[in-house]
Design a protein around this motif. Structure first.
Motif, PDB file in Angstrom:
ATOM      1  N   GLY A  42       0.815  -1.208   0.000  1.00 27.06           N
ATOM      2  CA  GLY A  42       0.000   0.000   0.000  1.00 27.06           C
ATOM      3  C   GLY A  42       0.848   1.257   0.000  1.00 27.06           C
ATOM      4  N   VAL A  43       1.915   1.263   0.777  1.00 25.32           N
ATOM      5  CA  VAL A  43       2.822   2.413   0.810  1.00 25.32           C
ATOM      6  C   VAL A  43       3.481   2.589  -0.557  1.00 25.32           C
ATOM      7  N   TYR A 123      -9.004  10.576 -10.186  1.00 30.22           N
ATOM      8  CA  TYR A 123      -7.878  10.036  -9.420  1.00 30.22           C
ATOM      9  C   TYR A 123      -8.074   8.562  -9.084  1.00 30.22           C
ATOM     10  N   PHE A 124      -9.326   8.097  -9.019  1.00 32.83           N
ATOM     11  CA  PHE A 124      -9.566   6.672  -8.785  1.00 32.83           C
ATOM     12  C   PHE A 124      -9.125   5.851  -9.992  1.00 32.83           C
ATOM     13  N   LYS A 125      -9.337   6.377 -11.189  1.00 31.81           N
ATOM     14  CA  LYS A 125      -8.903   5.678 -12.400  1.00 31.81           C
ATOM     15  C   LYS A 125      -7.378   5.642 -12.451  1.00 31.81           C
ATOM     16  N   ILE A 126      -6.756   6.773 -12.120  1.00 31.88           N
ATOM     17  CA  ILE A 126      -5.295   6.831 -12.099  1.00 31.88           C
ATOM     18  C   ILE A 126      -4.747   5.873 -11.055  1.00 31.88           C
ATOM     19  N   LEU A 127      -5.330   5.896  -9.865  1.00 30.13           N
ATOM     20  CA  LEU A 127      -4.881   5.006  -8.795  1.00 30.13           C
ATOM     21  C   LEU A 127      -5.028   3.539  -9.195  1.00 30.13           C
ATOM     22  N   SER A 128      -6.089   3.208  -9.898  1.00 34.32           N
ATOM     23  CA  SER A 128      -6.277   1.826 -10.375  1.00 34.32           C
ATOM     24  C   SER A 128      -5.102   1.391 -11.237  1.00 34.32           C
ATOM     25  N   GLY A 129      -4.682   2.263 -12.140  1.00 34.64           N
ATOM     26  CA  GLY A 129      -3.536   1.950 -12.997  1.00 34.64           C
ATOM     27  C   GLY A 129      -2.261   1.770 -12.201  1.00 34.64           C
ATOM     28  N   VAL A 130      -2.067   2.631 -11.196  1.00 34.37           N
ATOM     29  CA  VAL A 130      -0.878   2.526 -10.350  1.00 34.37           C
ATOM     30  C   VAL A 130      -0.904   1.215  -9.561  1.00 34.37           C
ATOM     31  N   ILE A 131      -2.050   0.851  -9.040  1.00 36.81           N
ATOM     32  CA  ILE A 131      -2.180  -0.419  -8.310  1.00 36.81           C
ATOM     33  C   ILE A 131      -1.763  -1.573  -9.215  1.00 36.81           C
ATOM     34  N   LEU A 132      -2.274  -1.594 -10.437  1.00 37.52           N
ATOM     35  CA  LEU A 132      -1.933  -2.679 -11.362  1.00 37.52           C
ATOM     36  C   LEU A 132      -0.443  -2.699 -11.676  1.00 37.52           C
ATOM     37  N   GLU A 133       0.161  -1.517 -11.887  1.00 43.63           N
ATOM     38  CA  GLU A 133       1.603  -1.451 -12.158  1.00 43.63           C
ATOM     39  C   GLU A 133       2.411  -2.038 -11.007  1.00 43.63           C
ATOM     40  N   VAL A 134       2.118  -1.584  -9.795  1.00 44.45           N
ATOM     41  CA  VAL A 134       2.891  -2.023  -8.627  1.00 44.45           C
ATOM     42  C   VAL A 134       2.715  -3.523  -8.405  1.00 44.45           C
ATOM     43  N   LEU A 135       1.490  -4.017  -8.482  1.00 42.94           N
ATOM     44  CA  LEU A 135       1.270  -5.453  -8.259  1.00 42.94           C
ATOM     45  C   LEU A 135       1.972  -6.295  -9.314  1.00 42.94           C
ATOM     46  N   THR A 136       1.916  -5.849 -10.560  1.00 47.58           N
ATOM     47  CA  THR A 136       2.571  -6.590 -11.642  1.00 47.58           C
ATOM     48  C   THR A 136       4.081  -6.612 -11.453  1.00 47.58           C
ATOM     49  N   GLN A 148      -3.527 -10.330 -14.951  1.00 47.89           N
ATOM     50  CA  GLN A 148      -3.570  -8.875 -15.141  1.00 47.89           C
ATOM     51  C   GLN A 148      -4.887  -8.440 -15.785  1.00 47.89           C
ATOM     52  N   ARG A 149      -5.360  -9.217 -16.748  1.00 51.13           N
ATOM     53  CA  ARG A 149      -6.649  -8.895 -17.391  1.00 51.13           C
ATOM     54  C   ARG A 149      -7.788  -8.963 -16.374  1.00 51.13           C
ATOM     55  N   ALA A 150      -7.759  -9.983 -15.510  1.00 48.86           N
ATOM     56  CA  ALA A 150      -8.802 -10.116 -14.484  1.00 48.86           C
ATOM     57  C   ALA A 150      -8.753  -8.928 -13.527  1.00 48.86           C
ATOM     58  N   TRP A 151      -7.549  -8.544 -13.100  1.00 54.20           N
ATOM     59  CA  TRP A 151      -7.404  -7.400 -12.196  1.00 54.20           C
ATOM     60  C   TRP A 151      -7.825  -6.097 -12.885  1.00 54.20           C
ATOM     61  N   SER A 152      -7.520  -5.978 -14.153  1.00 56.61           N
ATOM     62  CA  SER A 152      -7.939  -4.794 -14.919  1.00 56.61           C
ATOM     63  C   SER A 152      -9.460  -4.693 -14.940  1.00 56.61           C
ATOM     64  N   LYS A 153     -10.079  -5.814 -15.156  1.00 53.10           N
ATOM     65  CA  LYS A 153     -11.541  -5.874 -15.159  1.00 53.10           C
ATOM     66  C   LYS A 153     -12.088  -5.515 -13.775  1.00 53.10           C
ATOM     67  N   LEU A 154     -11.445  -6.029 -12.723  1.00 57.55           N
ATOM     68  CA  LEU A 154     -11.839  -5.695 -11.353  1.00 57.55           C
ATOM     69  C   LEU A 154     -11.739  -4.186 -11.127  1.00 57.55           C
ATOM     70  N   MET A 155     -10.647  -3.580 -11.563  1.00 65.73           N
ATOM     71  CA  MET A 155     -10.473  -2.141 -11.375  1.00 65.73           C
ATOM     72  C   MET A 155     -11.572  -1.363 -12.113  1.00 65.73           C
ATOM     73  N   GLY A 156     -11.997  -1.871 -13.248  1.00 62.98           N
ATOM     74  CA  GLY A 156     -13.111  -1.246 -13.958  1.00 62.98           C
ATOM     75  C   GLY A 156     -14.395  -1.321 -13.151  1.00 62.98           C
TER      76      GLY A 156
END
Length: 179
Positions: A42-43, A123-136, A148-156
């Protein structure tokens, strides 16, 4: 654009595609590994978010002036907010089987950020992208392209629910050039 009562235009919101059973299983499996290190992850997410999108710090008086990632990492306020973000995601994921609960949790998050914090929804859309980047990056062995596709769908799905709460409270965009 659709016309809302009173003549105001409202963006037509297409419902996010629901997750399949297989996608939910992949997300929950990878989340179990991520959540073991939720505070650090999270940090990392928030530091990347604030370094890459410094305008987002305007909503956080307690670390608005911080520029140095190491200073951010030591900030107890940033750590506390990172914990809240990760716990909110965890609550959503624990309830993926219950769409009403997911909607309720994300509705509360959206309304609080719209009404109390006045955070631009983008900012929620931006944060979603950052979450996916960091997790990947942090979990390359389990964040396969399929995961990654499943997580992308979840973020949507998450973004759809949060912005739905913004629409519900009559959010009016404060600025068109926040990023």
């Amino acid at each position: 654009m659709e016309k809302e009562q009173g003549g105001r235009e409202m963006e037509h919101r297409e419902r996010a595609d629901p997750l399949s059973e297989a996608e939910r299983a992949m997300i929950l499996d990878t989340w179990a590994r991520v959540y073991e290190n939720s505070e650090d992850v999270g940090v990392s997410i928030l530091i990347r978010f604030f370094v890459n999108f410094p305008s987002a710090k305007q909503y956080f008086s307690q670390f608005r002036e911080m520029e140095d990632p190491e200073e951010m990492e030591r900030s107890s306020q940033l750590r506390k907010h990172a914990g809240r973000v990760m716990n909110a995601i965890n609550t959503v994921l624990e309830n993926l089987h219950d769409p009403d609960k997911v909607s309720s949790v994300l509705g509360l998050v959206g309304k609080a950020h719209a009404l109390k914090h006045k955070v631009e929804p983008m900012y929620f859309k931006i944060l979603s992208g950052v979450i996916l980047e960091v997790l990947t990056e942090d979990y390359p062995d389990c964040f396969t392209p399929e995961v990654q596709r499943a997580w992308s769908k979840l973020m949507g799905v998450l973004y759809w629910h949060v912005t739905g709460a913004y629409a519900e409270v009559g959010w009016v965009q404060l600025s068109s050039s926040a990023v």
